[in-house]
Design an enzyme around this catalytic site. Structure first.
Site, PDB file in Angstrom:
ATOM      1  N   GLU A 159      -5.229  -8.431  -1.350  1.00 49.65           N
ATOM      2  CA  GLU A 159      -5.896  -8.352  -0.047  1.00 49.65           C
ATOM      3  C   GLU A 159      -7.364  -8.065  -0.271  1.00 49.65           C
ATOM      4  OE1 GLU A 159      -4.418  -5.841   3.088  1.00 49.65           O
ATOM      5  OE2 GLU A 159      -2.347  -6.151   2.438  1.00 49.65           O
ATOM      6  N   GLU A 170       0.833  -1.208   0.000  1.00 47.32           N
ATOM      7  CA  GLU A 170       0.000   0.000   0.000  1.00 47.32           C
ATOM      8  C   GLU A 170       0.866   1.256   0.000  1.00 47.32           C
ATOM      9  OE1 GLU A 170      -2.728  -0.798   3.258  1.00 47.32           O
ATOM     10  OE2 GLU A 170      -4.034  -1.908   1.908  1.00 47.32           O
TER      11      GLU A 170
HETATM   12  C1  BG6 Z   1      -4.366  -3.504   4.759  1.00 45.39           C
HETATM   13  C2  BG6 Z   1      -2.998  -3.865   5.281  1.00 45.39           C
HETATM   14  O1  BG6 Z   1      -4.439  -2.166   4.549  1.00 45.39           O
HETATM   15  O2  BG6 Z   1      -5.442  -3.774   5.586  1.00 45.39           O
HETATM   16  C3  BG6 Z   1      -2.977  -5.054   6.204  1.00 45.39           C
HETATM   17  O3  BG6 Z   1      -2.104  -4.062   4.213  1.00 45.39           O
HETATM   18  C4  BG6 Z   1      -4.131  -4.948   7.169  1.00 45.39           C
HETATM   19  O4  BG6 Z   1      -1.739  -5.112   6.839  1.00 45.39           O
HETATM   20  C5  BG6 Z   1      -5.430  -4.929   6.382  1.00 45.39           C
HETATM   21  O5  BG6 Z   1      -4.146  -5.914   8.158  1.00 45.39           O
HETATM   22  C6  BG6 Z   1      -6.667  -4.901   7.242  1.00 45.39           C
HETATM   23  O6  BG6 Z   1      -6.602  -3.827   8.120  1.00 45.39           O
HETATM   24  P1  BG6 Z   1      -6.808  -4.024   9.673  1.00 45.39           P
HETATM   25  O7  BG6 Z   1      -6.520  -2.709  10.257  1.00 45.39           O
HETATM   26  O8  BG6 Z   1      -8.196  -4.477   9.849  1.00 45.39           O
HETATM   27  O9  BG6 Z   1      -5.810  -5.067  10.080  1.00 45.39           O
END
Ligand code: BG6
Length: 485
Positions: free
Chosen positions: A382, A188
């Site tokens: 993701e 990101e």
């Molecule tokens: C993404 C990140 O933005 O979101 C991850 O790359 C992160 O590292 C994921 O875990 C989900 O966000 P969160 O804050 O719910 O863990």
């Protein structure tokens, strides 16, 4: 039409959220080791939520306990990796996205020779993945820059960090090039501006006269140069290997068709594309740069930087997608959190407990938009939903229809995007196993198909349990996305 043959189905994790063993194997301090547990789920002010100072860092470093620093313990993947990889293999994973903690290889970032124990750890992980036929997709920097670089250089604001990072990349290509075909430099890359400490090791009280935003864009320029150098190096050192760019896809809709809302939305989306434009086209976008100039932000560039960026463009575009956002110029419009952002609430979408709005169609829109803009193969690296509804039944089962429903609806839209003509390489869910949340450091924000017995304070057996979604995803992979029931 369905998913292409050889489609890379799998999951994504990051070293700092799973490994633990923060002070083992010669590992140095990383920014994630001082990140504190935050019980609040409804985050309306990310700046305040992520506030950090040199003082807070020093206090955290004097505290050897891990209770309130959950990323120090993660889910102990460091010691459980064989068991976890076996579970991923059981689900049929073709690919696992994981990151290499810079501080395991170069504990302060400044050493000239790597730490052998760190090198060996990842070699063992890759060997095991090879044995299990799981293709690695490696992120070289996923929210874990060395803390030493923060305290000494204010992180990526300092040009010298470029060479340190490229040295780290070179070590990784040398040692793991035989195992890894797919690489990403910065997770990101756009997030520097939203959480400068986590992404780039920048602390506000160490920023100079350029201010925090000026320092962030300086750091970003350094990351673009470093990423381009690493990409070029990868192509030279590991023939056939591919480097990707990784963007937080923050697809934004206008709240109304009022032209002012549409303009505000256009600007939001252009802001989001700024980063992938540089890494894919090898050029800074003129509109984005003019906006920065108008704000008085000047990026210092060395001679040859723009040529380096031009020569080191990526092979594919990867992105995270959790939710869409809505934009409005109305100051009274109700806002709701998303992935470290705040958008206007969309009345057509439900949200999870953290306020993130669930929008499967937005994934199709994102895929079509990105592919049409860049004409590069896409990789969803993701996508997933955090939930605190998982309950372990007396027989050890966990019924999570909400998770299955989320993925199912996203896969339907993903398939439609493939039918639209999008070239999609693969999909890695976030996250296949419960881990420590990036933004809140909660364990109770569970994403996995695999449950991990640990609470927010580190109590629990760390036992791994298969949720219903585990078997569901196994079937999805087995049928290459044909059976979503
Ligand atoms: C993404 C990140 O933005 O979101 C991850 O790359 C992160 O590292 C994921 O875990 C989900 O966000 P969160 O804050 O719910 O863990």
């Amino acid at each position: 039409m369905s998913f292409p043959k050889g489609f890379l189905w799998g999951g994504a994790i990051a070293a700092n959220q799973v490994e633990g063993a923060w002070n083992e194997g010669g590992k140095g301090w990383s920014v994630s080791d001082v990140a504190t547990f935050k019980p609040k789920t409804d985050v309306k002010d990310y700046k305040a939520h992520n506030a950090i100072s040199s003082d807070a860092i020093r206090k955290a470093m004097a505290d050897a306990d891990d209770t309130y620093y959950p990323k120090r313990r993660g889910i102990d993947f460091y010691h459980h990796y064989k068991e976890d990889l076996a579970l991923f293999a059981e689900m049929g994973f073709k690919v696992l996205r994981l990151s290499i903690a810079w501080t395991r290889i170069y504990p302060t970032g400044e050493e000239l020779q790597p730490n052998q124990e760190g090198i060996d750890f990842y070699r063992n992980v890759f060997e095991e993945m090879k044995r299990l036929n799981i293709e690695p997709l490696v992120t070289l920097s996923h929210y874990e820059p060395p803390l030493n670089l923060t305290l000494k250089y204010n992180g990526w604001t300092d040009r010298r960090v470029v060479d340190m990072f490229v040295r780290f990349c070179k070590t990784c290509f040398e040692n793991y090039g035989e195992y890894v075909k797919y690489w990403l430099t910065f997770n990101e890359v756009d997030s520097v501006i939203r959480h400068p400490f986590t992404t780039a090791g920048i602390v506000p009280d160490l920023c100079d006269e350029r201010g925090e935003k000026g320092c962030c864009f300086q750091a970003l320029h350094h990351q673009f140069v470093a990423a381009a150098k690493a990409t070029k190096l990868l192509h030279e050192m590991v023939p056939g290997a591919q480097m990707g760019c990784m963007l937080t896809k923050l697809t934004t809709y206008p709240n109304t068709c009022k032209p002012e809302d549409v303009l505000a939305t256009l600007n939001k989306n252009l802001e989001n594309y700024f980063y992938s434009d540089v890494m894919i086209w090898g050029e800074y976008p003129r509109i984005g740069m003019t906006k920065l100039e108008n704000e008085g932000i000047k990026i210092d560039m060395e001679d040859g930087d723009l040529e380096i960026i031009k020569e080191g463009t990526v092979d594919f575009l990867s992105f995270s997608y959790y939710q869409s956002c809505t934009e409005s110029v109305d100051p009274n419009a109700e806002r709701t959190p998303g992935n470290t952002i705040l958008g206007v609430k969309n009345p057509y979408l439900p949200s999870n407990d953290w306020g993130w709005q669930i929008d499967p169609v937005g994934l199709r829109i994102s895929l079509v938009e990105l592919y049409d803009r860049y004409r590069k193969p896409l990789f969803i690296v993701e996508n997933g939903v955090g939930s605190n509804e998982d309950i372990v039944q007396p027989d050890g089962s966990i019924h999570d229809p909400y998770r299955i429903d989320y993925f199912k609806r996203h896969f339907i839209e993903m398939k439609k995007a493939v039918e639209d003509g999008v070239e999609l390489m693969g999909y890695t869910s976030w996250a296949p196993i419960d881990l420590i949340s990036a933004s809140t450091n909660q364990m109770s924000k569970r994403y996995g198909f695999i449950y991990v017995d640990q609470d927010n304070y580190g109590n629990g057996t760390l036992k791994r349990l298969r949720k219903d979604s585990f078997y569901w995803y196994q079937e999805v992979i087995r049928t290459n996305g044909e059976n979503l029931e």
